[in-house]
Write a protein that holds these residues in place. Structure first.
Motif, PDB file in Angstrom:
ATOM      1  N   ALA A   1       0.774  -1.675   0.196  1.00  0.00           N
ATOM      2  CA  ALA A   1       0.291  -0.424  -0.293  1.00  0.00           C
ATOM      3  C   ALA A   1       0.892   1.802  -0.011  1.00  0.00           C
ATOM      4  O   ALA A   1       0.504   2.123  -0.749  1.00  0.00           O
ATOM      5  CB  ALA A   1      -1.060   0.051   1.478  1.00  0.00           C
ATOM      6  N   ASP A   2       2.326   1.319   0.548  1.00  0.00           N
ATOM      7  CA  ASP A   2       3.022   2.213   0.464  1.00  0.00           C
ATOM      8  C   ASP A   2       3.890   2.497  -0.572  1.00  0.00           C
ATOM      9  O   ASP A   2       4.476   3.582  -0.213  1.00  0.00           O
ATOM     10  CB  ASP A   2       3.919   2.146   1.833  1.00  0.00           C
ATOM     11  N   GLY A   3       3.625   2.215  -1.741  1.00  0.00           N
ATOM     12  CA  GLY A   3       4.028   2.053  -2.899  1.00  0.00           C
ATOM     13  C   GLY A   3       5.164   0.695  -3.983  1.00  0.00           C
ATOM     14  O   GLY A   3       5.621   0.989  -4.466  1.00  0.00           O
ATOM     15  N   HIS A   4       5.302   0.046  -2.380  1.00  0.00           N
ATOM     16  CA  HIS A   4       6.215  -0.553  -3.128  1.00  0.00           C
ATOM     17  C   HIS A   4       5.741  -2.048  -3.599  1.00  0.00           C
ATOM     18  O   HIS A   4       4.983  -3.064  -3.511  1.00  0.00           O
ATOM     19  CB  HIS A   4       7.376  -1.309  -1.711  1.00  0.00           C
ATOM     20  N   THR A   5       6.997  -2.251  -4.485  1.00  0.00           N
ATOM     21  CA  THR A   5       6.901  -3.629  -5.814  1.00  0.00           C
ATOM     22  C   THR A   5       7.739  -4.266  -5.123  1.00  0.00           C
ATOM     23  O   THR A   5       7.661  -5.980  -5.732  1.00  0.00           O
ATOM     24  CB  THR A   5       6.473  -3.411  -6.776  1.00  0.00           C
ATOM     25  N   SER A   6       8.329  -4.780  -4.239  1.00  0.00           N
ATOM     26  CA  SER A   6       8.989  -5.709  -4.092  1.00  0.00           C
ATOM     27  C   SER A   6       9.777  -5.513  -2.400  1.00  0.00           C
ATOM     28  O   SER A   6       9.663  -4.641  -2.123  1.00  0.00           O
ATOM     29  CB  SER A   6      10.868  -5.805  -5.387  1.00  0.00           C
ATOM     30  N   PHE A   7       9.748  -6.624  -1.854  1.00  0.00           N
ATOM     31  CA  PHE A   7      10.799  -6.818  -0.915  1.00  0.00           C
ATOM     32  C   PHE A   7      12.450  -6.401  -0.659  1.00  0.00           C
ATOM     33  O   PHE A   7      13.532  -5.560   0.581  1.00  0.00           O
ATOM     34  CB  PHE A   7      10.857  -8.596  -0.190  1.00  0.00           C
ATOM     35  N   TYR A   8      12.937  -6.757  -1.695  1.00  0.00           N
ATOM     36  CA  TYR A   8      14.582  -6.751  -2.007  1.00  0.00           C
ATOM     37  C   TYR A   8      14.333  -5.354  -2.805  1.00  0.00           C
ATOM     38  O   TYR A   8      14.106  -5.525  -3.971  1.00  0.00           O
ATOM     39  CB  TYR A   8      15.269  -7.459  -2.659  1.00  0.00           C
TER      40      TYR A   8
END
Length: 785
Positions: free
Chosen positions: A424-431
């Motif tokens: 939801a914060d706009g991130h598309t990956s963990f790394y």
């Protein structure tokens, strides 16, 4: 601080305890191996359990020792007579039966002889660290922790380190550094929770897989086809792994978690299926019992592997599953693409892969903070402990974080809030990779993934624009402090004109800009030899001038590298075969990974070494400066046998025993530190460096050649060599002997190189050699013809 552990004691000489002692011996650590006194033992046999365990180590395959001489560092003792000797050691490792009461009683006994400063640890795979030492003094507990090795300790790199509530931070740091640098381990710090990290996630995944299989009627072969390399997992997949580990051991580990869990939903996952109860009850517990999910039998056609029919509980011939998703995964390059292809297939195999993967990902996310501080520990534990290509969160990134979470939620699954908040914060990956550095999600933000100074990453240096020169086969990279690294990156790191050209260009760059050169890479293997496909094509087309040119280029490049005006250090790892060895021979020093499988294997494809390999070994044996009257025939015979039988070392230490490496060559335990240590060696050599001089070789001549050829004939008469083997051996004998010259003749290096090239060319024209080359390229193994 890591070097403060000079001597150790291992208590418990079972398979795991003895193997840990063997690995300590590999690292040069003298070790006391203790066990109980056998019932009815007389005064001479009180150490019998430990003595028998050491004898078994020498017979095991894969070998626990780098070199069997390491066994001399292990002293067999018993707990009744010798426990006081723990006063001599810096580290005591308990490896007794997984029973809390027995362990607590043992720690009470150890406490009676324990001296402040001595580290004590348990190899438990899941019993609480705090509970085990609860009856001991706080001072004892400050020096106590868990050190969970994975089996077999020599080969499995993961070491889970588990601090107790009183463990001193400096003790934890000391053990981490010692284990990484001296034992070559990949250390992951865990919390004191049931089964720690790797076995917690791994056991969950296997139980989920078992239940999916039972629920949807998959066969054992179908499950293993999906959960092996297609998903970036080992070839042993699910059920071969269970057979290797022991179904009874897995049963125990699963039950251990089940008993300690309080959440009813999680508890249900760890409830062992009836199928495992039945197998354990029957004694069908895997390889150690001769049968488990698979069974090997002997037939008239040789060995056959049968698989268990889950409906009838009979063993039947194995079937080979076929499906669109499996084929797509097989054709895809790299684990991320294999996973995507498998999951997108839309068939029953794709469905199995998704059902297993989604549960593993959600469970791993739920356990962040509970079993480990961050996603990094979980990912690394699974990669190093279970040999997965990607950890759970790396897998999630590979298949698409947003897309997969939407699919999970559409199927009614609950994804942990921290994951959905992160998206939801706009991130598309963990790394995230940025400016040559890797970052990971930590507390709702990206945090830099810190590495030890010894962990030099060529990929990161390249991302930081440290490449000096590059072509399709190799790159020259600035690794700092005036040292450059020549990295091979051709397919299989096979040597062709591109790599040879880059070696030539690299010496020019290093001569003008650097103080020394390291030859190393971080591929799966260092180098599997020369580009055989090109050689075969030219030989089949009878383009002999082209073949001659290829060999001359290789020889001249290695010769110039040897006499280069700046120091050269070669750093091989894993497989270094044929031309891979010949690249290392010109170096001033070899700093190898301990797990280096090193050998001149050209006879396997009907050829002999021709990149200077024969010349270099003869130069080592018989330089002009050596006493003229020294008889070297026995040594030459050993070199001849080693090359003629294509012997490959089982470790870097073994490579020294075979004569492939010099006494001045070195090896290190931690492959991840290899380039750093090679760089340090190059810096040391650069101080006052003088290039190698040119020296003639004193050869054994026609007399020595006759002796070697006689040896080959005897091998043939004993049924160990074919006519073509004898032909190749004759060519090799001619080169090693220096041709048809009188014994004691001095010949130049170039003369020996010419002999190598002539022999190589003549063998390339042999139909049976071309058959061997073709077979190696198509089948990946030698042909006897």
């Amino acid at each position: 601080m890591h070097d403060q552990i000079k001597k150790a004691a291992v208590i418990g000489s079972g398979v795991m305890g003895a193997s840990i002692a063997a690995h300590l011996a590999n690292a040069g650590i003298p070790t006391l191996l203790m066990d109980i006194v056998p019932k009815d033992a007389d005064t001479k046999n009180r150490n019998q359990l430990a003595i028998s365990a050491i004898k078994k180590l020498n017979k095991q395959n894969p070998a626990p020792f780098y070199d069997q001489h390491a066994a001399r560092l292990i002293t067999p003792l018993n707990l009744e007579d010798d426990l006081y000797r723990i006063k001599e050691v810096d580290w005591v490792i308990e490896v007794v039966v997984e029973n809390l009461e027995i362990k607590q009683q043992l720690y009470q006994k150890i406490s009676g002889f324990w001296e402040k400063g001595t580290i004590v640890s348990s190899n438990t795979s899941g019993i609480s660290i705090n509970e085990m030492a609860s009856g001991c003094s706080q001072e004892f507990q400050e020096h106590f922790l868990g050190t969970h090795f994975f089996n077999p300790p020599r080969y499995m790199k993961l070491l889970e380190v588990i601090p107790g509530k009183y463990t001193k931070p400096e003790i934890l740091e000391q053990m981490t550094r010692f284990s990484e640098k001296t034992l070559g381990k990949k250390v992951v710090r865990c919390k004191d929770t049931p089964n720690f990290i790797a076995n917690r996630i791994g056991t969950h995944g296997m139980l989920v897989t078992l239940k999916e299989m039972i629920k949807n009627g998959y066969s054992i072969e179908e499950v293993d086809a999906v959960t092996g390399p297609a998903m970036g997992r080992p070839k042993s997949a699910t059920f071969r792994t269970l057979d290797l580990v022991g179904i009874d051991t897995f049963y125990f580990v699963s039950n251990n978690v089940y008993k300690k869990l309080e959440d009813p939903n999680e508890k249900e996952i760890f409830h062992v299926p009836q199928l495992l109860h039945d197998l354990v009850e029957k004694g069908w517990i895997g390889e150690k019992a001769g049968q488990g999910f698979y069974k090997k039998i002997r037939t008239e056609k040789g060995k056959q592997i049968l698989s268990l029919n889950l409906q009838t509980h009979d063993y039947e011939p194995m079937s080979k599953p076929k499906g669109a998703s499996l084929e797509a995964a097989k054709l895809a390059k790299g684990t991320p693409k294999k996973l995507k292809a498998l999951l997108a297939g839309g068939d029953r195999y794709s469905e199995l892969a998704w059902n297993v993967t989604k549960q593993m990902l959600i469970y791993s996310a739920e356990k962040v903070g509970e079993i480990a501080d961050s996603i990094v520990e979980i990912d690394e534990a699974m990669k190093w402990g279970f040999n997965w290509e990607l950890g759970p969160f790396e897998t999630w990134d590979a298949i698409g974080l947003e897309k997969s979470v939407k699919r999970m939620e559409a199927e009614g699954l609950t994804v942990p809030t921290w994951v959905t908040d992160w998206i939801a914060d706009g991130h598309t990956s963990f790394y995230e990779q940025k400016e040559g550095e890797r970052f990971y999600v930590s507390r709702s933000e990206y945090q830099k993934l810190e590495k030890a100074p010894e962990e030099i990453s060529l990929a990161q240096l390249k991302a930081k624009n440290k490449v000096v020169r590059s072509n399709s086969g190799a790159s020259l990279i600035d690794i700092g402090d005036g040292i450059a690294c020549l990295e091979f990156h051709s397919p299989n790191n096979a040597i062709g004109a591109d790599i040879l050209t880059m070696i030539q260009q690299s010496t020019e760059e290093v001569k003008n800009q650097f103080d020394g050169l390291v030859i190393a890479n971080q591929g799966r293997n260092f180098c599997v030899g020369a580009n055989l496909m090109i050689l075969l094509m030219e030989a089949q087309d009878e383009e002999w001038d082209e073949v001659d040119q290829i060999i001359r280029m290789f020889q001249n490049t290695m010769y110039n590298l040897k006499h280069f005006e700046k120091p050269v250090v070669a750093a091989p790892h894993r497989m270094a075969l044929g031309g891979g060895v010949e690249v290392c021979l010109p170096a001033d020093q070899v700093v190898a990974s301990a797990e280096t499988y090193y050998g001149l294997v050209e006879v396997g494809v009907g050829l002999i070494p021709a990149g200077g390999g024969c010349k270099e070994y003869m130069l080592r044996l018989s330089p002009e400066s050596a006493p003229r009257d020294r008889d070297i025939q026995a040594d030459v015979n050993r070199v001849f046998e080693t090359i003629a039988t294509a012997k490959v070392s089982t470790s870097a230490a073994h490579a020294k025993k075979l004569g492939y490496m010099c006494e001045t060559d070195d090896f290190i335990m931690n492959e991840g530190h290899l380039i750093y240590e090679a760089k340090q060696a190059a810096l040391k050599l650069a101080n006052g460096y003088k290039p190698k001089g040119r020296e003639n070789i004193r050869v054994t001549g026609r007399e020595g050649k006759a002796i070697m050829k006689l040896g080959a004939r005897q091998m043939q008469m004993a049924g160990y060599a074919s006519d073509h083997d004898v032909l190749i051996a004759g060519k090799l004998a001619h080169v090693l002997a220096g041709g048809d010259v009188p014994k004691g003749t001095l010949v130049s290096e170039q003369y020996m190189l010419d002999l190598e090239r002539e022999a190589f060319l003549s063998l390339c024209g042999e139909p049976k050699t071309q058959q061997r080359m073709q077979h190696m390229l198509s089948k990946g193994k030698p042909l006897r013809n």
